[in-house]
Design a protein around this motif. Structure first.
Motif, PDB file in Angstrom:
ATOM      1  N   GLN A 293       0.821  -1.218   0.000  1.00 34.86           N
ATOM      2  CA  GLN A 293       0.000   0.000   0.000  1.00 34.86           C
ATOM      3  C   GLN A 293       0.857   1.271   0.000  1.00 34.86           C
ATOM      4  N   ASP A 294       2.176   1.099  -0.102  1.00 39.29           N
ATOM      5  CA  ASP A 294       3.131   2.222  -0.064  1.00 39.29           C
ATOM      6  C   ASP A 294       3.063   3.007   1.244  1.00 39.29           C
ATOM      7  N   SER A 295       2.683   2.338   2.322  1.00 36.50           N
ATOM      8  CA  SER A 295       2.663   2.992   3.635  1.00 36.50           C
ATOM      9  C   SER A 295       4.033   2.952   4.299  1.00 36.50           C
ATOM     10  N   ILE A 296       4.865   1.976   3.900  1.00 31.74           N
ATOM     11  CA  ILE A 296       6.231   1.880   4.413  1.00 31.74           C
ATOM     12  C   ILE A 296       7.179   1.679   3.240  1.00 31.74           C
ATOM     13  N   SER A 297       8.437   2.000   3.469  1.00 28.72           N
ATOM     14  CA  SER A 297       9.452   1.835   2.433  1.00 28.72           C
ATOM     15  C   SER A 297      10.013   0.413   2.471  1.00 28.72           C
TER      16      SER A 297
END
Length: 112
Positions: A18-22
């Motif tokens: 979800q692109d919430s973390i790298s």
């Protein structure tokens, strides 16, 4: 997203997708083993421990993992199908199963 400590893999994967973390956060909060594999991978490939390298590492790592899972599932399905056909051809064995009360209880217990 700010994380502390190690997290469950499935949760990290959800956040990462979800692109919430790298990618670096994924590795840093996965496990000591994952961190060590990443560091070793960077040393062997001559890469620095940055976001781009982390993405490449995860692509390679997840690709190997998914290939292994697919291979295991394919082998398991082939073995299950083969065993099923052997059972179907063995009418004496099937007759014993049909008349077995323990087999009936196990079947009911498993919810099949």
């Amino acid at each position: 997203m700010i994380l502390s400590g190690f997290q469950e893999e499935h949760q990290l994967l959800d956040w990462y997708e979800q692109d919430s973390i790298s990618a670096l956060q994924y590795i840093e909060h996965h496990s000591i083993g994952m961190i060590n594999r990443f560091k070793k991978w960077c040393q062997e490939s001559g890469s620095s421990e940055d976001e781009e390298s982390a993405k490449d590492f995860l692509d390679e790592y997840n690709g190997l993992f998914l290939d292994t899972v697919v291979s295991k599932n394919e082998n398991s399905t082939a073995a299950d199908t083969s065993m099923f056909h052997q059972w179907c051809e063995n009418s004496e064995f099937l007759d014993e199963l049909y008349s077995s009360k323990p087999a009936l209880h196990v079947t009911l217990w498993r919810g099949v």
